[in-house]
Design an enzyme around this catalytic site. Structure first.
Site, mmCIF file in Angstrom:
data_model
loop_
_atom_site.group_PDB
_atom_site.id
_atom_site.type_symbol
_atom_site.label_atom_id
_atom_site.label_comp_id
_atom_site.label_asym_id
_atom_site.label_seq_id
_atom_site.Cartn_x
_atom_site.Cartn_y
_atom_site.Cartn_z
ATOM 1 N N GLU A 182 -0.572 -5.401 8.800
ATOM 2 C CA GLU A 182 0.325 -4.605 9.713
ATOM 3 C C GLU A 182 -0.369 -4.657 11.322
ATOM 4 O O GLU A 182 -1.357 -5.012 11.480
ATOM 5 C CB GLU A 182 0.365 -3.171 9.421
ATOM 6 C CG GLU A 182 1.092 -2.878 8.149
ATOM 7 C CD GLU A 182 1.334 -1.459 7.963
ATOM 8 O OE1 GLU A 182 0.915 -0.640 8.832
ATOM 9 O OE2 GLU A 182 1.645 -1.023 6.789
ATOM 10 N N ASP B 163 0.993 -1.062 0.079
ATOM 11 C CA ASP B 163 0.044 0.000 -0.080
ATOM 12 C C ASP B 163 0.933 1.310 -0.002
ATOM 13 O O ASP B 163 0.216 2.445 -0.176
ATOM 14 C CB ASP B 163 -0.992 0.166 1.003
ATOM 15 C CG ASP B 163 -0.360 -0.023 2.651
ATOM 16 O OD1 ASP B 163 0.703 -0.030 2.752
ATOM 17 O OD2 ASP B 163 -1.127 0.252 3.652
ATOM 18 N N SER B 164 2.205 1.089 0.156
ATOM 19 C CA SER B 164 3.241 2.299 -0.349
ATOM 20 C C SER B 164 2.917 2.796 -1.598
ATOM 21 O O SER B 164 3.275 3.930 -1.827
ATOM 22 C CB SER B 164 4.554 1.905 0.036
ATOM 23 O OG SER B 164 4.824 0.640 -0.926
ATOM 24 N N GLU C 74 10.035 -4.390 9.840
ATOM 25 C CA GLU C 74 10.827 -2.993 9.354
ATOM 26 C C GLU C 74 11.224 -2.231 10.303
ATOM 27 O O GLU C 74 10.613 -1.988 11.296
ATOM 28 C CB GLU C 74 9.419 -2.483 8.626
ATOM 29 C CG GLU C 74 9.778 -1.207 7.890
ATOM 30 C CD GLU C 74 8.621 -0.461 7.049
ATOM 31 O OE1 GLU C 74 7.553 -0.989 6.859
ATOM 32 O OE2 GLU C 74 8.950 0.527 6.831
ATOM 33 N N ASP D 96 -1.060 -6.371 -0.131
ATOM 34 C CA ASP D 96 -0.882 -5.661 1.037
ATOM 35 C C ASP D 96 -2.240 -4.963 1.498
ATOM 36 O O ASP D 96 -2.887 -4.084 0.660
ATOM 37 C CB ASP D 96 -0.054 -4.736 1.025
ATOM 38 C CG ASP D 96 0.720 -4.107 2.142
ATOM 39 O OD1 ASP D 96 0.680 -4.816 3.235
ATOM 40 O OD2 ASP D 96 1.261 -2.938 2.182
ATOM 41 N N LYS E 34 -0.854 -9.577 3.256
ATOM 42 C CA LYS E 34 0.297 -9.194 4.506
ATOM 43 C C LYS E 34 -0.652 -8.022 5.092
ATOM 44 O O LYS E 34 -1.562 -7.360 4.374
ATOM 45 C CB LYS E 34 1.586 -8.471 3.954
ATOM 46 C CG LYS E 34 2.217 -8.009 5.035
ATOM 47 C CD LYS E 34 3.504 -7.404 4.663
ATOM 48 C CE LYS E 34 3.502 -5.874 3.775
ATOM 49 N NZ LYS E 34 2.957 -4.767 4.920
HETATM 50 O O1 KIV Z 1 3.357 -1.037 1.444
HETATM 51 C C1 KIV Z 1 4.504 -1.368 1.659
HETATM 52 O O2 KIV Z 1 5.337 -1.302 0.495
HETATM 53 C C2 KIV Z 1 5.097 -2.124 2.760
HETATM 54 C C3 KIV Z 1 6.492 -1.950 2.893
HETATM 55 C C4 KIV Z 1 6.585 -0.821 3.893
HETATM 56 C C5 KIV Z 1 6.998 -2.912 3.509
HETATM 57 O O3 KIV Z 1 4.306 -2.464 3.472
#
Ligand code: KIV
Length: 285
Positions: free
Chosen positions: A119, A48-49, A186, A87, A117
Site C-alpha cells: 500500500e 491482510d484483510s 480502492e 499482501d 502487493k
Molecule cells: O487486504 C486486502 O484484502 C486488501 C483489499 C482491501 C484490497 O488489500
C-alpha cells in the site's frame, strides 16, 4: 480441479490488450481457494484483510508475516493455477527496502506466490523499485489504503476533491514508472479511476469500488457472501447470502441434536450381532 493451465503475467496483459476484464478476489483458506479455482477466477489476493475477516481484529494492523504465509500457503494448495498475490502486512515493508525485498521474497519462496502487493503512493516508489529489481512482480494500492486508516480518518472515499484526485493520478504514474505491473485503486471516484486507466501504459489498473473503467475488478470474498458480520461496504455486491445459509444450518443442527432427530440411522455405524455378543462375553457382562 479445473483444466486450465497456470495463469501468468502474459495471460493477464493479453486480457488487458483485448479489453477483457480481469477477475480478482480475496481468499484466505483452502476450501474457498478450491471454489475460486473451479469458478475460473483469474487472480487471487490473500489480503491482510484476513486480520478482520478471519481473525476478528478491528483493523489489518496486527497481522504478521507468519499469519500471511500460513494462509497464503493454504490458498495456493487450493488454487494451483490462479495468479496469486501475497499482501504485504503492516510494517513488513515500510521501514526499509531490505525488509521489503526480504518479506516479498518470503511470499515467493514459502507460499509459491506470483506477485506481492503493498500500500502507498509516491513515498513507496523506492520499495516498489527494490522489489521489482529483485525480480518479484509487485502491485501498488492507492486510494483507501487500510494500513493508513488512522491517517485517512476512516474507511471512506479518497480523491473526492480535485487536488486529492490529482495526487492519486500522479501517484499511479510514479508507481508504474517505479516498476509496478498492477495498481489496485480502492474507493476512488469512477472518473478518477478512468483517467488512471487511460493513462496507464504497461500496468494493470484494478478497481475495488472505483467503477467499471479499469482493467478488472476486485472484491472482498466475505463481503460478496454476507460472511463479515461487522459492516457491509456500499461497493460490495452480495452475490449470495452464505452467512444466512450457514446460520440456518447451525440453528437446525442445534435443534436436531436437542430434540434427538440427529443423528439418524444413516449418520452412524453398527456392529454385527455376533461381534457384539462376543464383545459382551469378553467384557464378562
Ligand atoms: O487486504 C486486502 O484484502 C486488501 C483489499 C482491501 C484490497 O488489500
Amino acid at each position: 480441479m479445473t483444466e486450465r493451465s497456470k495463469v501468468n503475467l502474459p495471460d493477464l496483459f493479453k486480457k488487458m490488450d483485448k479489453g477483457e476484464p480481469i477477475t480478482w478476489l480475496t481468499c484466505y483458506d483452502y476450501p474457498t481457494a478450491h471454489l475460486q479455482e473451479q469458478a475460473g477466477v483469474d487472480m487471487i489476493l490473500v489480503g491482510d484483510s484476513l486480520g478482520m475477516t478471519m481473525l476478528g481484529y478491528d483493523s489489518t494492523l496486527p497481522v504478521t508475516m507468519d499469519d500471511m504465509i500460513r494462509h497464503t500457503q493454504a490458498v495456493r494448495r487450493g488454487a494451483p493455477t490462479a495468479f496469486l498475490f501475497g499482501d504485504m502486512p503492516y510494517m513488513s515493508y515500510q521501514a526499509s527496502n531490505e525488509d521489503a525485498v526480504r518479506n516479498a521474497g518470503r511470499f515467493m519462496a514459502e507460499a509459491a506466490c506470483d506477485a506481492v502487493k503493498l500500500e502507498g503512493g509516491r513515498e513507496m516508489a523506492d520499495r516498489i523499485r527494490a522489489i521489482a529489481a529483485a525480480g518479484i512482480p509487485v502491485s501498488g494500492h492507492l486510494g483507501l489504503t487500510p494500513q493508513s486508516v488512522s491517517a485517512l480518518g476512516g474507511f471512506r472515499l479518497q480523491g473526492k476533491g480535485a487536488a486529492a484526485a490529482k495526487r492519486i493520478i500522479e501517484d499511479a504514474k510514479i508507481l508504474e514508472e517505479a516498476g509496478a505491473f498492477c495498481i489496485l485503486l480502492e474507493l476512488v471516484p469512477d472518473r478518477v479511476c478512468e483517467i488512471i486507466t487511460e493513462r496507464s501504459e504497461n500496468c494493470l489498473i484494478m478497481s475495488l469500488g472505483g467503477g467499471p473503467h479499469a482493467h478488472g475488478q476486485l472484491l472482498i470474498y466475505h463481503d460478496m457472501f454476507g460472511l463479515y458480520p461487522k459492516f457491509k461496504p456500499k461497493m460490495a455486491k452480495v452475490f449470495g447470502n452464505a452467512g444466512e445459509v450457514i446460520l440456518n444450518g447451525l440453528k437446525q443442527y442445534v435443534d436436531e441434536v436437542s430434540n434427538g432427530t440427529f443423528p439418524a440411522k444413516e449418520n452412524y455405524f453398527g456392529i454385527k450381532d455376533e461381534e457384539y455378543d462376543e464383545l459382551i462375553s469378553e467384557l464378562g457382562e
